[in-house]
Structure formats: structure tokens, C-alpha cells
Design a protein around this motif. Structure first.
Motif, PDB file in Angstrom:
ATOM      1  N   VAL A   1      62.946  90.782  65.435  1.00 53.25           N
ATOM      2  CA  VAL A   1      62.794  90.162  66.760  1.00 53.25           C
ATOM      3  C   VAL A   1      61.824  88.984  66.738  1.00 53.25           C
ATOM      4  N   PRO A   2      60.607  89.118  66.182  1.00 57.20           N
ATOM      5  CA  PRO A   2      59.735  87.938  66.099  1.00 57.20           C
ATOM      6  C   PRO A   2      60.352  86.804  65.280  1.00 57.20           C
ATOM      7  N   PHE A   3      61.052  87.162  64.203  1.00 56.61           N
ATOM      8  CA  PHE A   3      61.726  86.159  63.392  1.00 56.61           C
ATOM      9  C   PHE A   3      62.793  85.442  64.226  1.00 56.61           C
ATOM     10  N   GLY A   4      63.553  86.211  64.993  1.00 57.55           N
ATOM     11  CA  GLY A   4      64.600  85.628  65.827  1.00 57.55           C
ATOM     12  C   GLY A   4      64.050  84.802  66.977  1.00 57.55           C
ATOM     13  N   SER A   5      62.888  85.170  67.473  1.00 64.69           N
ATOM     14  CA  SER A   5      62.302  84.454  68.612  1.00 64.69           C
ATOM     15  C   SER A   5      61.979  83.006  68.291  1.00 64.69           C
ATOM     16  N   THR A   6      61.837  82.696  67.010  1.00 69.92           N
ATOM     17  CA  THR A   6      61.518  81.323  66.613  1.00 69.92           C
ATOM     18  C   THR A   6      62.668  80.634  65.884  1.00 69.92           C
ATOM     19  N   THR A   7      63.750  81.355  65.581  1.00 75.11           N
ATOM     20  CA  THR A   7      64.837  80.740  64.811  1.00 75.11           C
ATOM     21  C   THR A   7      66.222  81.000  65.382  1.00 75.11           C
ATOM     22  N   LYS A   8      66.381  82.000  66.238  1.00 73.89           N
ATOM     23  CA  LYS A   8      67.712  82.386  66.718  1.00 73.89           C
ATOM     24  C   LYS A   8      67.916  81.848  68.121  1.00 73.89           C
ATOM     25  N   MET A   9      68.646  80.735  68.263  1.00 72.52           N
ATOM     26  CA  MET A   9      68.773  80.033  69.535  1.00 72.52           C
ATOM     27  C   MET A   9      70.223  79.639  69.819  1.00 72.52           C
ATOM     28  N   ASP A  10      71.071  80.590  70.121  1.00 80.00           N
ATOM     29  CA  ASP A  10      72.477  80.273  70.376  1.00 80.00           C
ATOM     30  C   ASP A  10      72.653  79.394  71.603  1.00 80.00           C
ATOM     31  N   GLY A  11      71.799  79.570  72.612  1.00 81.37           N
ATOM     32  CA  GLY A  11      71.908  78.766  73.822  1.00 81.37           C
ATOM     33  C   GLY A  11      71.346  77.372  73.636  1.00 81.37           C
ATOM     34  N   CYS A  12      70.090  77.296  73.173  1.00 85.64           N
ATOM     35  CA  CYS A  12      69.394  76.007  73.063  1.00 85.64           C
ATOM     36  C   CYS A  12      69.837  75.194  71.857  1.00 85.64           C
ATOM     37  N   ALA A  13      70.185  75.850  70.767  1.00 82.02           N
ATOM     38  CA  ALA A  13      70.435  75.129  69.522  1.00 82.02           C
ATOM     39  C   ALA A  13      71.905  75.069  69.127  1.00 82.02           C
TER      40      ALA A  13
END
Length: 445
Positions: free
Chosen positions: A304-316
Motif C-alpha cells: 500500500v505505501p509503495f502503491g501510494s507513490t507509484t500506482k496512479m491509474d486515474g492521475c497517470a
């Protein structure tokens, strides 16, 4: 002495009914729209300024917690991997699922943009655009990962550099073993302290919503926002297709679980993400709901912390795909098949540039610079960004939890009884539940 009649008549244990958090949020949205309309219609500069200050203060409080929260969360999450079997394989599969779902999301964004032509008929021209204050480039992205000192990333809120330093510290702590335990104990305590303080900020979200939405309406008005109607609908439809279409399909076919249970358990995090517009700010609640859905804490505290800074399906993924088509149409630039492939590449590889903060300007400028599109196009979208960012961030956070569930299910570490038995709870209950569990469970060695 006898008590007074009024005291005797007073009901015992009387309490003012507590208003659910989601009701407070809806009320904040409604009040914000109303105040923004009043400020715009009557040209009330003082009200517009007040709304702006309220919204800015809320975002500033969120950002205040971001830098230390990201550092300690990443550091602790990496050290937690030593408690998980096949940690390297789990980390690799997590990253691969992040990339796979991002590719699906960007494909949906491109398809919607090509079908609807969001830049056509808006009345906007290149003169309406303006250069952004900060632009992203691949050189900046690659060279900017490594900081020049340990202080500047925190003062300038360069989340990517903070992640780099936290990862180095976490890996070093893994190598040191027991010698690093005193530092890790301090880090765990600091992380819990920051999460508690962040919850106090989150409680201000209804007030922050009044300022953010009210200022957007008061500053830009309905007429200008109406020019972005197709673009706004495209982004919301794209996010909704991923959130309520792609994710449930993956959960049912890959993880082989009931998707309705996911939304029942993860809704507090999705709701908070919609309001706060910050994946990092939502991270403590995202981790809590992911654990309630049956993902082991040792793995969830990494993914989850890893995804919070790299997993951005909406923004990215969805947003830059539709935005690139929108801007190309405004500036009358033809995009080739190679350009669409580049958009997909940037979305999958460069999503870490968004860094979990409100807004996706860095990711958009990275996409535009890669395609050679005018960066003035970013200025065209600033008016509508707060409204778009709510749905984008909700999609980001849902994806972070979904990918974690997919990996846990495929690796056989998902507690399916916990998943199937999860019940709907309020945002307040999720935060309280997380605090109670952390208080009762000793820190892992």
C-alpha cells in the motif's frame, strides 16, 4: 438538597446525534457550490479569497504530513518484507500488476478520447493556455530521483527523492538486521504518530471541501467550466469504467472473490480519496481497509505505501491520455499511432512522477513534453483540475488496494474468510479500528 425539576426531567445519557462523515462531505460539497455561486454572481472578492484560503490551508495541512509520512511508511514497509516468504517475488508481482492495470487504464482513456473528441467545439484557443510553473521531463525525472542533500527533498516536498532515500534506508536496515532495530522502533512510533495527526487533518475534510469547490466555482464560474463538459465527463466515465468495471472483473476472474465485498470493505478509503484528493493522505486508511479484506499486514504494509507513490491509474493513465488528445485538438496537432504508444509508455513507466500528491500536473507535462505538444495546454486544464482530481484519486486508491488483493490471492496468502466476512463500516470506524489494532499488536521484530 433536592434537585431542580428541570434537572429531574432531563433525559439520561442524551447525546446529539452524530452526523455520518459521508453526509458531512456531501454537505461540504453543497455549501461550497452555493458559496462559490454567490461569490461569482455578486462579485464578492472577500468571499472568494476566504474560500481560497480555506482550501489552501486544508491542502497545506495534508502536505505538511506527506514528507515524513512517505519516508517512514516506505522505510518500515521494506523492513516488513523480511517477515514474508518469497518477498522478492511478491514485490515483483506487485509491480507487474501495477503496470498491467495502468496499461488497461490508459487504453480505456485513449479509446474514450478518440471516440468523443473532447477538444472539439469548446471554443478554447491556444491563447487561452499558459505555461505551467513547473514542467516535467524525462531528464528531470531520471536525474531528479537522487537528491543532492537530505534536507531539500523534505523542504521542497520532492516525494520521489523521499521515496529513494527511504528505500535506501530500508534496504540498509534489512542488511543490518538486529543492529537497526532501535532505529526501526523509532520509525514505527513516528509512523503511528503521523497517522494519528493525519487523521485530525482528515476530520477537517468537509470544511476543506467547501473551500476547494467554492473557490473553483467562484474563480472560474459555470460558463468556463461548461466548456470542459465533454472532457470532464470523459475523465469521470473513464475512471468509472476502471473503478466499477475493470477492477471488479479482475477480482472475480483473477482473485476469484466477490467484487461487492471489495467495495463494502474498501469504501472508507475510496470515499476519503475522493474528498482529500491525496493518495498519500489516504494511505493509512487504505492500508487498514486492505488488511480488513484479508491481506496479511506484513505484505499490505509494503504494497500500500509503495502503491501510494507509484500506482496512479486515474492521475497517470486515464487523465493524461484524454488530456493529451484534448490539448492536441485545441492546438490542431495530429497524433499518430506512435504518439498513442508513447502515451501508454509514459503512463506505465512514469507514473511515479505523480508522487501521490493532489493534482497530476507533473505527469501531464511529462506526457506533453514526450509527445512534443505545447506545455501551454496544461494551463487550459487548471480551471477544471480540482473537480477532476476527486475522481482520479478515488480510482488511484481503489487500484492500490485491488492490485494488493490480486497478488495476495494469487500467492495464496489472502484470508478468504476475512474477505468474505468483511462488513461495511464508516470512515471513523476504519480509523478507530486501525488505531486499536496497532495499540494491541506489538511491533514486528
Amino acid at each position: 438538597m433536592s434537585s431542580s425539576p428541570s434537572a429531574q426531567a432531563a433525559p439520561k445519557g442524551f447525546r446529539i446525534p452524530k452526523v455520518p462523515f459521508w453526509v458531512q462531505i456531501l454537505a461540504g460539497l453543497a455549501v461550497g457550490v452555493l458559496l462559490g455561486w454567490v461569490a461569482k454572481s455578486n462579485d464578492l472578492g472577500w468571499l472568494t479569497s476566504t474560500l481560497q484560503h480555506i482550501g489552501d490551508l486544508f491542502v497545506q495541512l495534508l502536505k505538511l504530513a506527506v514528507a515524513p509520512l512517505v519516508f517512514f511508511a516506505i522505510l518500515v514497509s521494506i523492513t516488513n518484507l523480511r517477515q514474508v516468504n518469497n518477498a522478492a517475488r511478491l514485490a515483483t508481482r506487485t509491480l507487474l500488476w501495477f503496470m498491467a492495470t495502468s496499461l488497461i487504464a490508459v487504453a480505456i482513456g485513449l479509446a474514450i478520447g478518440l471516440l468523443t473528441h473532447p477538444g472539439a467545439g469548446t471554443g478554447l484557443t491556444p491563447k487561452d493556455g499558459k505555461l505551467p510553473d513547473h514542467a516535467g521531463s524525462w531528464i528531470d525525472f531520471l536525474t531528479g530521483i537522487v537528491p543532492t542533500d537530505v534536507i531539500t527533498p523534505f523542504t521542497q516536498l520532492n516525494v520521489l527523492q523521499i521515496v529513494f532515500m527511504a528505500a535506501v534506508a530500508g534496504i540498509a536496515a534489512l542488511q543490518l538486521g538486529e543492529k537497526a532495530e532501535p532505529v526501526l522502533k523509532i520509525s514505527r512510533s513516528a509512523l503511528e504518530l503521523l497517522q494519528k495527526a493525519l487523521w485530525w487533518v482528515i476530520r477537517l475534510a468537509p470544511i476543506g471541501t467547501v473551500g476547494l469547490i467554492g473557490n473553483a466555482i467562484a474563480t472560474y464560474g459555470w460558463n468556463l467550466i461548461g466548456k470542459y463538459a465533454t472532457f470532464t465527463v470523459d475523465v469521470y466515465i473513464g475512471c468509472a469504467l476502471v473503478l466499477f468495471g475493470v477492477y471488479p472483473l479482475l477480482l472475480s476472474t483473477v482473485a476469484k472473490v466477490n467484487p461487492l465485498q471489495f467495495f463494502r470493505g474498501a469504501w472508507p478509503a475510496i470515499q476519503l480519496a475522493f474528498v482529500s484528493r491525496s493518495s498519500v493522505g489516504t494511505m493509512p486508511v487504505t492500508q487498514q481497509v486492505t488488511e480488513r479484506l484479508g491481506v496479511p499486514r506484513e505484505y499490505a504494509s509494503f504494497a500500500v505505501p509503495f502503491g501510494s507513490t507509484t500506482k496512479m491509474d486515474g492521475c497517470a493513465s486515464i487523465y493524461p491520455a484524454i488530456a493529451a488528445i484534448f490539448i492536441a485538438q485545441i492546438f490542431d496537432v495530429h497524433l499518430s499511432i506512435a504518439d498513442y504508444v508513447l502515451i501508454a509508455f509514459v503512463s506505465v513507466i512514469g507514473s511515479a512522477a505523480t508522487a501521490g500528491l493532489t493534482g497530476a500536473t507533473v505527469m501531464l507535462t511529462l506526457t506533453l513534453s514526450t509527445l512534443g505538444l505545447p506545455l501551454e495546454g496544461v494551463g487550459l486544464l487548471m480551471a477544471i483540475d480540482p473537480i477532476l482530481d476527486m475522481m482520479r484519486t478515488a480510482t488511484n486508491v481503489a487500484g492500490q488496494s485491488v492490485c494488493t488483493l490480486l497478488v495476495a490471492a494469487r500467492e495464496g496468502i489472502l484470508d478468504r474468510d476475512a474477505y468474505n466476512g468483511v462488513k461495511s463500516i464508516s470512515l471513523e470506524a476504519a480509523a478507530a479500528d486501525g488505531s486499536a489494532e496497532k495499540a494491541s499488536v506489538p511491533a514486528a521484530a
